[in-house]
Design an enzyme around this catalytic site. Structure first.
Site, short mmCIF file in Angstrom:
data_model
loop_
_atom_site.label_atom_id
_atom_site.label_comp_id
_atom_site.label_asym_id
_atom_site.label_seq_id
_atom_site.Cartn_x
_atom_site.Cartn_y
_atom_site.Cartn_z
N GLU A 142 46.25 60.83 -29.16
CA GLU A 142 44.97 60.33 -28.64
C GLU A 142 44.69 58.88 -28.99
O GLU A 142 43.96 58.20 -28.27
CB GLU A 142 43.83 61.23 -29.15
CG GLU A 142 43.27 60.89 -30.53
CD GLU A 142 44.28 61.03 -31.66
OE1 GLU A 142 45.30 61.70 -31.48
OE2 GLU A 142 44.05 60.44 -32.74
N ASP A 166 40.53 63.71 -36.30
CA ASP A 166 41.55 64.06 -35.30
C ASP A 166 42.06 65.47 -35.55
O ASP A 166 42.92 65.71 -36.39
CB ASP A 166 42.72 63.05 -35.40
CG ASP A 166 43.82 63.35 -34.39
OD1 ASP A 166 43.58 64.16 -33.46
OD2 ASP A 166 44.91 62.77 -34.54
N LYS A 214 46.30 70.58 -34.32
CA LYS A 214 47.22 70.35 -35.44
C LYS A 214 47.32 71.59 -36.31
O LYS A 214 46.39 72.39 -36.35
CB LYS A 214 46.68 69.20 -36.31
CG LYS A 214 46.80 67.82 -35.71
CD LYS A 214 46.27 66.77 -36.68
CE LYS A 214 46.39 65.37 -36.12
NZ LYS A 214 47.77 64.92 -35.93
N ASP A 259 41.43 58.99 -39.87
CA ASP A 259 42.11 58.50 -38.66
C ASP A 259 41.37 57.33 -38.00
O ASP A 259 41.67 56.95 -36.88
CB ASP A 259 42.29 59.67 -37.68
CG ASP A 259 43.50 59.48 -36.77
OD1 ASP A 259 44.36 58.64 -37.09
OD2 ASP A 259 43.57 60.16 -35.73
N LYS A 291 41.67 51.45 -34.01
CA LYS A 291 41.53 52.87 -33.63
C LYS A 291 40.50 53.50 -34.56
O LYS A 291 40.68 53.49 -35.78
CB LYS A 291 42.88 53.59 -33.78
CG LYS A 291 42.79 55.13 -33.72
CD LYS A 291 44.15 55.81 -33.86
CE LYS A 291 44.02 57.32 -33.99
NZ LYS A 291 45.32 58.02 -34.15
N ASP A 316 46.99 65.40 -28.81
CA ASP A 316 47.06 64.86 -30.18
C ASP A 316 47.61 63.42 -30.20
O ASP A 316 47.55 62.75 -31.21
CB ASP A 316 47.94 65.78 -31.05
CG ASP A 316 47.76 65.53 -32.53
OD1 ASP A 316 46.80 64.81 -32.90
OD2 ASP A 316 48.56 66.06 -33.33
N ARG A 323 46.50 56.21 -28.89
CA ARG A 323 46.96 55.24 -27.88
C ARG A 323 46.05 55.25 -26.66
O ARG A 323 45.93 54.25 -25.97
CB ARG A 323 48.43 55.54 -27.51
CG ARG A 323 48.66 56.86 -26.86
CD ARG A 323 50.13 57.31 -26.93
NE ARG A 323 50.50 57.81 -28.26
CZ ARG A 323 51.73 58.21 -28.60
NH1 ARG A 323 52.70 58.15 -27.72
NH2 ARG A 323 51.97 58.64 -29.82
N1 BES Z 1 46.43 60.41 -36.21
C1 BES Z 1 47.72 60.91 -35.90
C2 BES Z 1 48.83 60.22 -36.68
C3 BES Z 1 48.83 60.46 -38.16
C4 BES Z 1 49.54 61.51 -38.71
C5 BES Z 1 48.16 59.59 -39.01
C6 BES Z 1 49.54 61.71 -40.09
C7 BES Z 1 48.17 59.80 -40.37
C8 BES Z 1 48.85 60.85 -40.91
C9 BES Z 1 47.98 60.72 -34.40
O1 BES Z 1 46.88 60.82 -33.60
C10 BES Z 1 48.90 61.82 -33.98
O2 BES Z 1 48.51 62.93 -34.02
N2 BES Z 1 50.12 61.43 -33.60
C11 BES Z 1 51.10 62.38 -33.21
C12 BES Z 1 51.75 61.86 -31.94
C13 BES Z 1 52.58 62.87 -31.24
C14 BES Z 1 51.74 63.99 -30.69
C15 BES Z 1 53.32 62.20 -30.10
C16 BES Z 1 52.10 62.52 -34.36
O3 BES Z 1 52.37 61.54 -35.03
O4 BES Z 1 52.56 63.64 -34.56
ZN ZN Z 2 45.08 60.35 -34.45
MN MN Z 3 46.45 62.79 -33.02
#
Ligand code: BES
Ligand code: ZN
Ligand code: MN
Length: 500
Positions: A351, A272, A279, A290, A267, A349, A353
């Protein structure tokens, strides 16, 4: 990045001078030359050890400055090995890192180590080159944007000579470790680099620059991806000014055998913001990291090429920036992935996947690999479950999982296996499309894993959720920065142990 220390190997001198460090085995047993220095100093070293209760326990140290009777020795440092017969790679690596911090005040930036075997036969050449790798990794600093270097930087050792009994043998073995250090530092650099410098386009350029190592590089443009129907990946980059791409790195180190290639997928979200599902602002700066999965894949492929690994491997990384904009993807949008499956994007968010869905499908479809391992800073939830000590492992293959778990222990890049099942899989069903990109309130890392599994067909596959380990990494003796370069050692070990 400042240049890391260079390590060279040489024969143990008769009369070592300057800044000297060496190993001390349990119960203050010294190797021959350290014992000789102790003799010359009239037993000063042993006496200091007694006074300080220093017994050579693992990681403990003793430093003597200008020891009497040794006019040409500026300082003499001993580092305890502990019971070293059972040490594995990671123990020597971490001791190497410790050495680096101990010999910081080297003679004009030059430190020396005497690594001779004790009565138990350690360290052998394999252990010595791990110590050398530890020295290099510990010297890594990301300070390229500091215009004023920190005062009194006595720590900026530039060169370390390792004196040992078989310098020739060590030099030869060290080539692979050197290649590994470069791949790890590439991964660290990429993760540390801010997103205004490292967007998808710059990332692709840096990958192209690796062609000089012997990697074959191919970059798919947005146009190319449109033709392939990669609208899951493309949707994520819609709001960004920068062009998304899919970078493919190939290393053909085993041209004779007609074996299936190994595939590593990353990825690479260079920033992000969350997109329209934006966020909160606290710590959003961390989202420059990210792309930790893509950084690892890039560093790994570089390592394989530099050490001319006898393996055929493919690295595929999806490079995009997730921004809110008038033309950004909206929550509720439905996109069609390359696999033909449709996705209702309920949260922009989630994204990572979406990017991986197309990257994984493309990889198995085109390369028919032996296995696919993907790495992604995929979910915050993995940190709730595992903290920062283990990355989450999700897999459809017990065999691949076993191998990965074992390599994790060896390299100290530890994994913990998490479940996948039909029950979890159902949580991403939706009435409007084949699936949605979020699950319910629970098991967030698992539903993300289930989503990815829908894009791997029947290829043996493992997904490593490295959100907790690739950035904001725990501080260790070999890593004092924000990014550890997690995964490069682990996957290199997988290749060494099982596929070369
Ligand atoms: N890049 C983030 C995950 C992340 C969070 C990595 C904190 C490192 C530190 C990912 O894209 C994301 O935003 N995931 C969301 C998924 C949710 C919206 C289902 C999350 O983990 O909140
Ligand atoms: Zn992300
Ligand atoms: Mn995200």
């Amino acid at each position: 990045m400042t240049k890391p220390v260079t390590v060279t190997f040489d024969d143990i001198p008769k009369n070592p001078t300057g800044t000297i460090a060496g190993l001390c085995f349990p119960k203050t047993v010294l190797g021959d030359s350290m014992a000789a220095l102790d003799d010359q100093s009239g037993g000063t070293v042993k006496r200091a050890a007694t006074v300080e209760d220093f017994e050579g326990k693992k990681g403990t140290s003793l430093k003597l400055v200008t020891p009497s009777g040794l006019e040409k020795v500026n300082s003499l440092t001993l580092l305890g090995t502990g019971d070293s017969k059972s040490h594995d790679k990671k123990d020597w690596l971490l001791l190497g890192g410790k050495f680096y911090s101990l010999i910081g005040k080297g003679d004009k930036g030059h430190g020396t180590l005497i690594l001779e075997p004790g009565s138990d036969g350690t360290p052998d050449n394999g252990a010595i080159v791990q110590i050398a790798l530890g020295l290099i990794l510990a010297s890594y600093k990301f300070d390229k944007y500091k215009t004023k270097k920190t005062k009194g930087s006595a720590k900026s050792l530039t060169k370390i000579t390792v004196f040992c009994t078989d310098p020739k043998g060590c030099k030869k073995l060290f080539k692979a470790q050197k290649a590994l250090s470069e791949g790890i530092m590439t991964a660290r650099d990429l993760v540390n680099e801010p997103a205004n410098i490292l967007g998808p386009e710059e990332f692709a350029k840096r990958i192209e620059a690796l062609e000089k190592t012997g990697l074959e590089v191919e970059i798919l443009s947005e146009k190319d991806m449109e033709k392939l129907g990669m609208f899951a990946l493309l949707g994520v980059g819609m709001g960004s000014e920068q062009n998304s791409s899919l970078a493919i790195m190939r290393w053909n180190g085993n041209p004779k055998k007609k074996t299936k290639p190994l595939a590593f997928v990353g990825k690479g979200v260079t920033f992000d913001t969350g997109g329209i599902s934006i966020k909160p602002s606290a710590n959003m700066g961390d989202m420059k990291g990210d792309m930790g999965g893509a950084a690892c894949v890039t560093g790994l492929m570089q390592t394989l090429a530099l050490r001319k690994a006898k393996v055929n491997a493919i690295g595929v990384v999806g490079l995009v920036e997730n921004m809110p904009a008038h033309n950004a993807q909206r929550p509720g949008d439905i996109v069609t992935s390359m696999s033909g499956q449709t996705i209702e994007v309920l949260n922009t968010d989630a994204e990572g996947r979406l990017v991986l869905a197309d990257a994984l499908w493309y990889t198995q479809d085109r390369f028919k690999p032996e296995f696919m391992v993907n790495l992604a800073t995929l979910t915050g939830a993995i940190m709730v479950a595992l903290g920062k000590e283990h990355a989450g492992l999700f897999s459809n293959s017990d065999d691949l999982s076993e191998k990965l778990l074992e390599c994790g222990l060896k390299t100290d890049e530890k994994l913990w296996r998490m479940p996948l099942s039909d029950k979890y899989d159902k949580l991403i069903n939706t009435k409007n499309a084949d699936m949605k990109n979020i699950g319910g309130p629970y098991a967030g890392s698992i539903t993300a894993g289930q989503f990815l599994q829908r894009y791997v067909n029947d290829t043996p596959w493992a997904h490593l959720d490295i959100a907790g380990t690739a950035m904001g990494s725990p501080q260790t003796d070999i890593n004092r920065g924000w990014s550890s370069g997690f995964g490069v050692q682990l996957l290199n070990q997988l290749v060494v142990d099982h596929y070369e």
